[in-house]
Each structure stands twice: as C-alpha cells, then as structure tokens.
Design a protein around this motif. Structure first.
Motif, short mmCIF file in Angstrom:
data_model
loop_
_atom_site.label_atom_id
_atom_site.label_comp_id
_atom_site.label_asym_id
_atom_site.label_seq_id
_atom_site.Cartn_x
_atom_site.Cartn_y
_atom_site.Cartn_z
N ALA A 147 0.83 -1.21 0.00
CA ALA A 147 0.00 0.00 0.00
C ALA A 147 0.86 1.25 0.00
CB ALA A 147 -0.93 -0.02 1.21
N LEU A 148 1.93 1.23 0.79
CA LEU A 148 2.82 2.39 0.84
C LEU A 148 3.54 2.59 -0.49
CD1 LEU A 148 4.39 1.91 4.40
CD2 LEU A 148 2.58 3.51 3.72
N GLN A 149 3.99 1.49 -1.10
CA GLN A 149 4.67 1.60 -2.39
C GLN A 149 3.72 2.13 -3.47
OE1 GLN A 149 6.44 -2.17 -3.33
NE2 GLN A 149 7.70 -2.21 -1.47
N LYS A 150 2.48 1.65 -3.40
CA LYS A 150 1.49 2.12 -4.37
C LYS A 150 1.22 3.61 -4.21
CE LYS A 150 -3.12 0.95 -6.09
NZ LYS A 150 -4.32 0.13 -5.86
N ARG A 151 1.17 4.06 -2.95
CA ARG A 151 0.96 5.48 -2.70
C ARG A 151 2.15 6.30 -3.16
NH1 ARG A 151 -2.16 8.62 0.72
NH2 ARG A 151 -1.68 10.81 0.28
N LEU A 152 3.36 5.78 -2.96
CA LEU A 152 4.55 6.49 -3.41
C LEU A 152 4.59 6.59 -4.93
CD1 LEU A 152 7.24 5.05 -0.96
CD2 LEU A 152 6.46 7.42 -1.07
N ASP A 153 4.18 5.52 -5.62
CA ASP A 153 4.13 5.58 -7.09
C ASP A 153 3.16 6.65 -7.56
OD1 ASP A 153 6.01 3.60 -7.50
OD2 ASP A 153 4.53 1.98 -7.52
N SER A 154 2.00 6.68 -6.91
CA SER A 154 1.00 7.69 -7.26
C SER A 154 1.49 9.09 -6.94
CB SER A 154 -0.30 7.40 -6.50
OG SER A 154 -1.26 8.40 -6.74
N THR A 155 2.16 9.23 -5.79
CA THR A 155 2.70 10.54 -5.41
C THR A 155 3.76 11.01 -6.38
OG1 THR A 155 2.25 10.05 -3.08
CG2 THR A 155 3.79 11.84 -3.54
N LEU A 221 7.39 9.83 3.18
CA LEU A 221 6.09 10.02 3.84
C LEU A 221 6.27 10.23 5.33
CD1 LEU A 221 4.00 7.25 2.02
CD2 LEU A 221 3.66 9.72 1.80
N LYS A 222 5.49 11.14 5.88
CA LYS A 222 5.52 11.37 7.32
C LYS A 222 4.89 10.18 8.05
CE LYS A 222 5.19 16.40 6.86
NZ LYS A 222 4.37 17.60 7.15
N PRO A 223 5.30 9.89 9.31
CA PRO A 223 4.72 8.75 10.06
C PRO A 223 3.20 8.82 10.16
CG PRO A 223 6.67 9.58 11.17
CD PRO A 223 6.39 10.54 10.06
N GLU A 224 2.67 10.03 10.40
CA GLU A 224 1.21 10.14 10.50
C GLU A 224 0.53 9.87 9.16
OE1 GLU A 224 2.97 14.40 10.54
OE2 GLU A 224 3.39 12.42 11.38
N ALA A 225 1.24 10.19 8.06
CA ALA A 225 0.69 9.90 6.73
C ALA A 225 0.70 8.40 6.47
CB ALA A 225 1.50 10.62 5.66
N GLU A 226 1.76 7.69 6.89
CA GLU A 226 1.81 6.24 6.73
C GLU A 226 0.69 5.56 7.51
OE1 GLU A 226 5.64 4.81 7.75
OE2 GLU A 226 6.66 5.76 6.04
N LYS A 227 0.44 6.05 8.73
CA LYS A 227 -0.63 5.49 9.54
C LYS A 227 -1.98 5.70 8.88
CE LYS A 227 -2.71 5.70 14.16
NZ LYS A 227 -2.68 6.38 15.48
N LYS A 228 -2.16 6.88 8.33
CA LYS A 228 -3.42 7.19 7.65
C LYS A 228 -3.60 6.31 6.41
CE LYS A 228 -4.28 11.53 7.48
NZ LYS A 228 -4.24 12.96 7.08
#
Length: 625
Positions: A147-155, A221-228
C-alpha cells in the motif's frame, strides 16, 4: 352471492402452480461437483475447456453424471464425494502443472440436483445459512508495504505533474525504496522545487542531498501519513470486498477487520465457492505504462538481457512486449468502468472515467507521447497482464478513456466488473480458506424441520376438529401459505437460517390466526340469525379489516428489523415480512375461493359445516336452528 369471477380463480390457480414449481427444487437435494474457472482475466473458459475436462476424466477412468458449461465455468457432476475428490486431483494436475502460477481455479462445489426443466425456469433451491449448512470462510492478509509503495508511485506521478505545471525543470523523478528521489541540475531550481512541494504536499518530508551536478531532493512520507494510508487501505479494501460480493449476489455476508492488517470474509450458504474465491482473491488494479520501442530493446529482452527499468510481457495475441516499469497512471484515479463497444470498429471495449487529477495526468501523457505505444495492464496477485497496447494517435482529454482490442463481450464485462468494483488500496492474499460445517449440526436442522412439521399437524388437527369443513379449508389455505413462502424464498435465492425457520413457524401461527378470525366472524353472524350465504360473505368482509390492520402493524415491526438489523436478525425479518404477505393472500383469497367453490353455488344453503354455533337460547350442531 359467494361466487368469484373467473379471473380470481385463475389467479389462485397460477399462484398455486407457481408455488409448486419454485418449491419443488428444495426436495431434490444437491450433487457433488468440480468446477473449473479461469484464474486470469485474459484466459477464458469455453467449449474447448469443457472437452478437455471430459478427456482428463476419461483418461483417469473417472465416471461423471454430466459436464456443463455456463457463464461461470465448466462444472462436472459426480455420484459421491469420493469420486469428486479423485476428479479434482486429476483435473488439478492436468490444468495447473505449475502450482506456483495456476491458470485455472479448480474447486469443489455443490450443484442442485433439480431436473434441467426446473433450472431453465430459474427454479433453484434456497440457500442454507452458516448456522444450518455452513459456508466459506476466508482470511485475507493486506500487504501494507505494498500500500505504501502504491501510494509512493501515485505521489511520484503527482509530483511530476505538479513540477511541470509550475514550469520547474528536473532531471528525473524515481522511487527508490520508501522514498522519492528528484534530481536537479542546479541548486536554484532545487530550492524552487522544494518550496513548491512543501506548499502543496503536506504528507511529505523533504530533505536535500548531493552536491555538484548530483543535486537531489528526497521526499519521504511522514509517520502520520503512513498510519493514515494503512487505515485507509483496510477501509478501502473492506468497501471493495463489499462491492465485489454484491456483484456475486451473496446474501448476508460477514466482512470485518481482524487485527491491524487482516480481513475476515464469511459467505454463508454460498454455493459457487469457486467464483467467490476468484473474485475475492483478485487484486486487479489498473496501471498505465509506456512501451519501450527502442531499436534492439525487445530483441535483447527476448535473448534474456532485459534492459534496466523495463519488464517483458505478452500481449493477448501472444506477441512479446517490452514495458517500462515506471507507472504513469494507476487505478486510484478511476471513478467508473463500463463495458461497451468501440464507436468506430464496433468491437467490445471497456470505457473508463478518470477523476480530475487522473484526467490531467492522462492528457499530459498523451500530449507528450503522440506516436508512441502505451500499455494498459491489469495487475493481479502481483503479476501483470497487458490488456491492450494502443498507439497514441492524439492528445486525449476530458478524463474518458477506452480500452479495446482483441476482447470478447464477456471479457469486457469481466474487466469492467473488476475495475468498477473498486481498486484495492493494497494487494491482498488469501492466507486461510476453509469450508465451515453447520454450527448446529444436522440434528438441529432436523429438529427445526420437525418442529415446523408437527406444529402444522397440531394446528391442522385442531382446526378440522373445531371448525369441521371450514377448518379443513383453513388448513389447505395454511399449506398454500407455506408453499408460497418457500417458493418466494427460493425465487429470491434467500439464505435460510435458524432464525428464518423460527420465522416460518411464527408465520404459520399468524396465518391460522387470520382464519380463526374469519371463522369466528362467520359463527357470530350465524348466531345473529343471518342466512348462511350472507354469513359467509359478511364473515370474510368484516374480518378483512381486522386482519389487514394487525398484519400492517406487524409488517412495520418486521421492516424495522430488516432496515436496522443485521445478520440473523435480518434473516428473520426477511422471512417474517414475506410470510405476512403470503398469509394475507392465503387466508383471505385462497380460503374464500375454496369456500365459494364448496358453498357459493348452492342457492338454498341451509347449513355450514363450521362446528358448534352457540346461541343465547339454543344450541345447534351445524349453525342453524
């Protein structure tokens, strides 16, 4: 006076035939079967697959009771479960020689043993709930790093678009592990980019790195962003699973979070387990990448030297294709997907609608790459498949995209279903799958059935003894009510649970209560000296208002349970509400039609066999002086 017009008798007759036909499948039981369905969107099951299944069974010396092909897959029936298990093993070996990359879903199944003529009328048996028959239990593991990798790709794609809009030049944007690396040629441009990204991206932490000609900006990504993101991934996947199960038409599913990264899915009474596993197990997401058409690149890839930053795929027609790893657009930007046809070639196609950000990105991609090929991939279970790789002819704006080329209508429907059901925020794997046996056991099922049966017998004995012929009419109307209720539940493919059986028993009591009101009203009119024909008419007319009022108030309570309840409570409410409707019809319309047939044509009716009618001064046996 007591004669129905012909159309009313025809209506009752049609209702009885309907009830008989749609109740009948529940008495044939089920036969064990093995189902073969596709594990990939690009691989379809057709008549060739059916013939292959038959050849495999014949070669293994396994007899069958028939092999059929439908829109789900190939299904082979067998006489017993031992033969079913042997057939599954044989088909599995033949169809999936590489167990690490299965091409087909081979699953045990149960098919109704109803005759073909009933099945053709869509007359199918009721499903039994998790507490009666059991069901399928899945435990899904959500890939949070994915999920984090997918978000980073999109970002990364968003940052690329943002810097282009702000006219800030860079030397490349790439994802390196859990961070995004942006390269620059001078410090001034890097400073401008850092300020722009800080103002527009609150979820990123920016850090400068490198010197000289190797100037970089590192975004994490910030820690709070990863949690979200992790919380969103669970919620989005649960919502997507709900949508996919709704596409399957499963009644009363249980989908809930377990722990931080797992989801439990229970499908009570589900019959098509193979299709459920297929749809739930798919993590299909859309990715748009550019094709590497550099001279000699494809040849090098085929020789085993795949160029850096590319992957080798195969198109639908079997042609090799070299695709860049960089994802320029993902399914997160997708808002809708519908099957349709190409307006120019009239070939089956899938029409996609992108959100505003996706539409802007797609417009930029198509503007900058006119004349180049763009690959549209479906990523399932970590493996990608090229759906189509069209040449970009012109800039495409407006957020409406079409996928077409070498697709059948069925394939277009499947692709649209997967994409429309929702993009998974993170990949998921089925880490546990089991078929749950009845929690109450076969003995409790029989007890529930016997309770309903003997309750009906007790009511029948009392009604016939107390109301004689009119009581027999009431019993037949009660049987009609039960017949119609089971038929409706079967037609709606409702899932019957133990609370549903309790609702059926309650419906019997409520239905006979309506007949008791009618019969007592007829007795009251006879006590008052009214002629038998008039007493029959007044009895039904005056009792109808009371019956309607009491059933409407009960129906309101049932609808409240249906709207606000969940699980077994809703199962009870469904049967309860349907039972109220069928009881009104059977107690008022069916019973009066029978009474009219028995007594309505007698012009000089002198007595009614309705038991003892006690009068203030005298008592007579048949309701007359």
């Amino acid at each position: 006076m007591n004669r129905y017009p012909l159309w009313k008798y025809v209506t009752v007759a049609i209702a009885l035939v309907f009830g008989f036909i749609y109740t009948l499948p529940n008495f044939f039981g089920e036969s064990p079967a093995v189902q073969v369905s596709s594990a990939k969107v690009t691989l379809k099951v057709d008549a060739t697959t059916q013939a292959r299944v038959e050849e495999v069974l014949q070669a293994a010396g396994i007899g069958h009771d028939g092999i059929q092909l439908d829109n789900v897959g190939v299904k082979a029936r067998f006489k017993d479960t031992d033969t079913q298990l042997k057939a599954k093993d044989a088909i599995e070996r033949a169809f999936n020689p590489d167990s690490s990359d299965p091409q087909y879903v081979i699953a045990l199944n149960l098919l109704t043993a109803s005759p073909q003529w009933l099945t053709s009328l869509n007359a199918l048996p009721m499903y039994l709930g998790l507490d009666l028959r059991g069901g399928v239990h899945f435990l899904l593991q959500v890939d949070m790093p994915g999920a984090l990798q997918k978000r980073l790709d999109s970002t990364a794609a968003d940052l690329r678009s943002l810097l282009r809009d702000k006219n800030i030049r860079h030397a490349g944007i790439n994802r390196d592990g859990d961070r995004i690396v942006i390269k620059f040629r001078d410090a001034e441009t890097r400073e401008r980019a850092s300020k722009t990204l800080a103002d527009n991206s609150n979820d990123l932490t920016l850090a400068e790195a490198g010197q000289g000609d190797d100037l970089r900006l590192l975004a994490t990504l910030k820690p709070e962003a990863e949690k979200k993101i992790a919380e969103f991934a669970i919620k989005q996947n649960i919502n997507t699973l709900h949508n996919r199960i709704n596409e399957l038409g499963v009644a009363e599913p249980v989908i809930q979070q377990q722990g931080a990264d797992r989801i439990v899915v229970q499908l009570p009474g589900v019959q098509d387990t193979a299709k459920a596993k297929d749809i739930l197990g798919r993590t299909a997401t859309l990715e748009i990448r550019m094709v590497d058409d550099s001279p000699g690149a494809l040849e090098a890839g085929l020789a085993g030297n795949v160029p850096f930053g590319t992957e080798l795929y195969t198109e639908r027609g079997g042609s090799p294709l070299l695709v860049k790893k960089q994802v320029v657009l993902t399914g997160d930007r997708l808002t809708d997907a519908q099957p349709g046809f190409d307006g120019q070639t009239n070939e089956p196609a899938v029409h996609l609608t992108l959100d505003s950000a996706g539409a802007r990105i797609f417009k930029d991609i198509t503007r900058d790459n006119v004349g180049k090929r763009m690959a549209i991939l479906l990523i399932e279970k970590g493996k990608g498949e090229v759906v189509t790789a069209p040449v970009i002819r012109t800039e495409i704006g407006g957020g409406r995209v079409q996928i077409s080329g070498r697709m059948t209508t069925s394939e277009a429907n499947d692709v649209a279903l997967l994409l429309r059901a929702g993009s998974l925020a993170a990949p998921m794997d089925i880490i546990e799958e089991r078929t749950i046996g009845p929690s109450l056991g076969k003995e409790n099922i029989e007890r529930g059935f016997n309770a309903t049966l003997w309750g009906f017998v007790a009511i029948a004995v009392f009604m016939i003894a107390y109301y004689q012929v009119v009581g027999l009419v009431s019993v037949i109307a009660l049987a009609t009510n039960l017949l119609l209720l089971v038929a409706l539940l079967s037609l709606l493919q409702a899932t019957l649970t133990l609370p549903g059986i309790a609702a059926i028993a309650l419906t019997l009591g409520m239905a006979i209560d309506a007949n008791v009101l009618i019969n007592e009203r007829i007795r009251e009119e006879l006590r008052n000296g009214m002629p038998p024909q008039a007493a029959l008419s007044e009895g039904y007319e005056r009792a109808f208002g009371t019956i309607l009022d009491s059933n409407i108030t009960t129906l309101i309570a049932g609808l409240a349970l249906l709207i606000f309840g969940s699980g077994p409570v809703r199962g009870f409410a469904v049967v309860h509400c349907l039972g109220i409707l069928t009881s009104i019809f059977s107690a008022v319309v069916v019973s009066r039609a029978m009474v009219n047939l028995i007594y309505g044509r007698q012009k000089k009716l002198t007595k009614i066999a309705i038991g003892n009618v006690w009068k203030p001064d005298t008592a007579t046996a048949d309701g007359q002086k």
